[in-house]
Enzyme design. Sequence first.
Site, PDB file in Angstrom:
ATOM      1  N   GLY A 131       3.055  65.803  10.937  1.00 22.93           N
ATOM      2  CA  GLY A 131       2.748  64.764   9.964  1.00 22.93           C
ATOM      3  C   GLY A 131       1.955  65.298   8.782  1.00 22.93           C
ATOM      4  N   GLY A 166       4.252  66.518  15.546  1.00 20.81           N
ATOM      5  CA  GLY A 166       5.482  65.743  15.415  1.00 20.81           C
ATOM      6  C   GLY A 166       6.662  66.562  14.948  1.00 20.81           C
ATOM      7  N   GLU A 203      -3.494  67.972  17.857  1.00 26.43           N
ATOM      8  CA  GLU A 203      -4.001  66.701  17.320  1.00 26.43           C
ATOM      9  C   GLU A 203      -5.447  66.382  17.702  1.00 26.43           C
ATOM     10  OE1 GLU A 203       0.488  66.407  17.335  1.00 26.43           O
ATOM     11  OE2 GLU A 203      -1.050  67.187  18.670  1.00 26.43           O
ATOM     12  N   ASP A 219       1.637  62.730  19.915  1.00 29.02           N
ATOM     13  CA  ASP A 219       2.534  61.607  19.644  1.00 29.02           C
ATOM     14  C   ASP A 219       3.973  62.107  19.514  1.00 29.02           C
ATOM     15  OD1 ASP A 219       2.116  62.968  17.236  1.00 29.02           O
ATOM     16  OD2 ASP A 219       2.206  61.159  16.015  1.00 29.02           O
TER      17      ASP A 219
END
Length: 385
Positions: A72, A119, A142, A150
């Site tokens: 991300g 991601g 993360e 995620d």
Amino acid sequence: MAPSSAVPDEQVVVGEEIEHVRVVTLNRPRQLNAISPELVSLLATYLEKWEKDEEAELVIIKGSGRAFCAGGDLRVFYDGRKIKDACLEVVYRFYWLCYHISTYKKTQVALVHGISMGGGAALMVPLKFSVVTEKTVFATPEASFGFHIDCGFSYYHSRLPGHLGEYLALTGGRLSGKEIVAAGLATHFVPFEKIVELENRLISLNSGDENAVRSVIEEFSSEVKLDEESILNKQSIIKECFSKDSVEEIIKSLEAEANNKGNVWIGAVLKGMKRSSPTALKIALRSVREGRNQTLSECLKKEFRLTMNILRTTISEDMYEGIRALTIDKDNAPKWEPSSLDKVEDGKLDLIFQPFEKNLELQIPESEEYRWDGKYENSAYALPN
């Protein structure tokens, strides 16, 4: 990475249709092909179109420049911090797309060089064929900036051997190309110098027949032999420590092991964990543990809730503080709140794991007939009140 023609600078995703082969290139090289709203939208459009296209048999996914996909775009999250649900749409669209990538009906090959993190690795791990090189680096870091694993990784990590998934989720530990294959997160290792030739051969194959595609890739692939110092050779210690019931117990177990001969590597692991957000560490452990008993769809729905609660600072502002310290001010000195594991309240964690109202959940279709339904534009979030 493009086999022949140059990739246009202005398009963040470039799609090519070559007889029965489709090639999609993530094209934000200066941002390490980080996931942005436009990238997600274009990628989803191409993949849906090609799955429904009877002429399309093989889909190749790659990245331009020196990365596959860095995950991300953290600056997008940070810039939206003061606007209510500024990033809801891109989160919804990408998690929804992650389900479709994992259950895609055409043969997919990821050609993965450079960084494949967070991601971004969701475009690698679930594919039928994922090819990595000596330049590939994988991680799910993360927790180090106050977020959580995620894009399906509470599902993928929970299914790794032993408790390697907890190790990767809590430490952000990096894996090399050979380690990625050995861990089962990619299917083949191919030397970087052969990647362009492999891509050209796959295009020339002009077929999505899985056995034929596998045979071509295996012509180029090398046997994976791990270095003696590989983290994957520490599995017995990882299993012993990361099987504990809580983050506190995991750290205590690691500290005990660190005193034993040959365990110098544990020092860096402990240092990294102790610098991470206490709240994020607890979320990560619980999410992976829950993931063992959840389907991919259930994991993505859970991760959507967690992400939205984190973006809304429901119990903590750690993610914004982590991004500030990592990428904005770059002081690498985040001030977590709460600052220690013992101050993270279980009741608050329960709150962010709670299901949303049914119409506000991530809408993943249950019927194959309508598998491309549930898009953001048809969700309760996009429809007028």
